[in-house]
Design a protein around this motif. Structure first.
Motif, PDB file in Angstrom:
ATOM      1  N   PRO A 181       0.904  -1.189  -0.088  1.00 48.51           N
ATOM      2  CA  PRO A 181      -0.011  -0.158   0.007  1.00 48.51           C
ATOM      3  C   PRO A 181       0.830   1.289  -0.122  1.00 48.51           C
ATOM      4  O   PRO A 181       1.792   1.109   0.651  1.00 48.51           O
ATOM      5  N   VAL A 182       0.572   2.349  -0.695  1.00 48.49           N
ATOM      6  CA  VAL A 182       1.106   3.670  -0.656  1.00 48.49           C
ATOM      7  C   VAL A 182       0.175   4.565  -0.285  1.00 48.49           C
ATOM      8  O   VAL A 182      -1.070   4.740  -0.755  1.00 48.49           O
ATOM      9  N   LEU A 183       0.518   5.558   0.290  1.00 48.92           N
ATOM     10  CA  LEU A 183       0.092   6.663   1.122  1.00 48.92           C
ATOM     11  C   LEU A 183       0.613   7.837   0.446  1.00 48.92           C
ATOM     12  O   LEU A 183       1.984   7.936   0.657  1.00 48.92           O
ATOM     13  N   CYS A 184       0.015   8.951   0.142  1.00 50.14           N
ATOM     14  CA  CYS A 184       0.945  10.109  -0.455  1.00 50.14           C
ATOM     15  C   CYS A 184       0.378  11.352   0.188  1.00 50.14           C
ATOM     16  O   CYS A 184      -0.806  11.573   0.250  1.00 50.14           O
ATOM     17  N   THR A 185       1.346  12.134   0.704  1.00 47.58           N
ATOM     18  CA  THR A 185       0.970  13.361   1.547  1.00 47.58           C
ATOM     19  C   THR A 185       1.522  14.452   0.240  1.00 47.58           C
ATOM     20  O   THR A 185       2.639  14.472  -0.231  1.00 47.58           O
ATOM     21  N   VAL A 186       0.565  15.574   0.077  1.00 49.11           N
ATOM     22  CA  VAL A 186       1.038  16.610  -0.874  1.00 49.11           C
ATOM     23  C   VAL A 186       0.637  17.750  -0.100  1.00 49.11           C
ATOM     24  O   VAL A 186      -0.461  18.290   0.221  1.00 49.11           O
ATOM     25  N   LEU A 187       1.917  18.720   0.111  1.00 46.98           N
ATOM     26  CA  LEU A 187       1.989  19.713   1.003  1.00 46.98           C
ATOM     27  C   LEU A 187       2.163  21.021   0.022  1.00 46.98           C
ATOM     28  O   LEU A 187       2.403  22.130   0.565  1.00 46.98           O
ATOM     29  N   SER A 188       2.257  20.552  -1.386  1.00 50.44           N
ATOM     30  CA  SER A 188       2.276  21.622  -2.160  1.00 50.44           C
ATOM     31  C   SER A 188       1.131  22.526  -2.234  1.00 50.44           C
ATOM     32  O   SER A 188      -0.039  22.074  -1.838  1.00 50.44           O
TER      33      SER A 188
END
Length: 419
Positions: A105-112
């Motif tokens: 499983p992959v979790l992505c955080t985008v703080l852009s």
């Protein structure tokens, strides 16, 4: 859980420090955590937090087949339960190998400050503001959560002594010290830094204000030249470039006022200092009860009308220079807001819940979205490495740096450097 955390880089920056702090918190909660990335200035901070670090190979392109295969091998060898990637290039590195091949499983955080089109729509996503969270839910097929940039309110606190910073940089006790802790970068940062310098010049004849710029980057020489001109015109050392500090807490603590955005703004509040939030295109607002809802929705950043000069910021600074009671009240208010809303403990509890949910999901593999995301990523890389595009960006950067050295801001650039 066995978690691999993959920040987008290990240069000094708020989002990278957040990723490491949350990783350390997960490890303290009893989980096994590995941090993976290209070695950089924050490698030592990873060791300081007691985390295991695996160096990534350097690559020229994003995503890179060599990085994808390397990460997949690590995920299998280390029996990783979840890869938490920050921003779209690490997300795709994990998605195309560890997820598509081995089902990790992959979790992505985008703080852009935008929803990335390169992230596959089914990938579980964490955004950094409520506004961006709503936008992502409208566009993405997978689950979307919001975790605002967290702050370690125990480590960043009002008891930190700022006097050593003042002494080291020759700042007198009677000087009203304004601090900026920021990368000296052209993207996102340059507009706010130039306007801060110009604002100090506007009120520096009436008030003994000093601006300390803590940080480094490609715009430093241009900012130093602009600062030298201001200092000469004011006849005193009103602008000081202090360089990069891996632990800038003393700089925040030394300040009477901080101008900042993003995680730097939140650290300001945690340390108990009044704050003016800056963004781009002349955006600046005092953090106070009247602006709280705006910042909770859009994040500690904004865009304004790109009005020439620094009059708006100068007026906000002067308001705080003249009102010590207001400064004290806003500092106390900001500290309470951060404790209640942005503490590392609150963010960690939410993130660990999300980890459990993502691991429990039966994520399907969608060939069509994999192809589409890959094509979008390739288009970005082709543009990045296109000689004509590189020349255009280089000319834009030179034009911006030239304007930052002296004279009118923002510049009028036919090259589209501000686009």
């Amino acid at each position: 859980m066995r978690i691999l955390v993959y920040p987008h880089d290990l240069a000094v920056g708020g989002s990278q420090i957040n990723a490491i702090d949350l990783a350390a918190g997960a490890q303290a909660a009893g989980h096994e955590v590995i941090v993976y990335g290209v070695p950089g200035p924050l490698t030592g901070y990873i060791a300081e937090r007691g985390l295991r670090f695996l160096p990534a190979s350097t690559t020229k392109y994003r995503p890179a087949p060599s990085r994808i295969s390397e990460l997949a091998r690590i995920a299998r060898r280390e029996r990783i339960d979840l890869i938490h990637a920050y921003e779209w290039p690490p997300c795709l590195d994990a998605y195309y190998g560890a997820f598509l091949i081995f089902g990790v499983p992959v979790l992505c955080t985008v703080l852009s400050m935008s929803v990335s089109a390169q992230v596959p729509p089914s990938v579980p996503l964490i955004m950094g503001t409520e506004d961006l969270g709503r936008e992502a839910r409208a566009r993405m097929a997978g689950p979307v959560w919001v975790i605002e940039p967290p702050i370690d309110v125990d480590r960043d606190n009002p008891s930190i002594d700022g006097q050593p910073f003042r002494t080291a940089h020759g700042i007198a006790g009677e000087d009203f010290l304004i601090v900026s802790v920021s990368r000296h970068a052209l993207d996102l940062k340059l507009d706010s830094l130039v306007r801060a310098i110009d604002a100090v010049e506007m009120i520096g004849g009436q008030h003994r204000v000093v601006l300390a710029l803590v940080g480094d980057g490609p715009a430093r020489a241009a900012l130093e030249e602009r600062a030298d001109g201001v200092n000469q015109r004011l006849g005193r050392r009103a602008i000081i470039l202090c360089g990069q500090q891996l632990d800038p807490r003393g700089a925040y603590a030394a300040a009477d006022l901080v101008v900042a955005m993003g995680s730097s703004a939140l650290r300001t509040l945690a340390i108990g200092r009044p704050l003016i939030v800056q963004g781009e295109q002349a955006f600046s607002e005092i953090f106070e009860p009247a602006t709280l809802t705006m910042f909770l929705n859009q994040g500690f950043y904004g865009l304004a009308d790109d009005a020439p000069g620094a009059g708006r910021l100068a007026a906000q600074i002067e308001r705080l220079v003249l009102d010590a009671d207001l400064r004290r009240n806003l500092a106390e208010y900001g500290r309470q807001v951060v404790i209640q809303r942005f503490s590392l403990e609150r963010a960690l509890a939410l993130q660990l819940e999300i980890y459990g949910e993502v691991i429990a999901m039966r994520s399907e593999k969608h060939v069509r979205e994999a192809v589409k995301s890959g094509l979008r990523a390739v288009a970005v890389e082709l543009d990045n490495h296109n000689p004509l595009a590189k020349r255009r960006k280089r000319l834009q950067a030179l034009a911006l740096l030239s304007a930052a050295r002296s004279g009118r801001w923002p510049p009028t650039l036919d090259t589209g450097a501000r686009g």
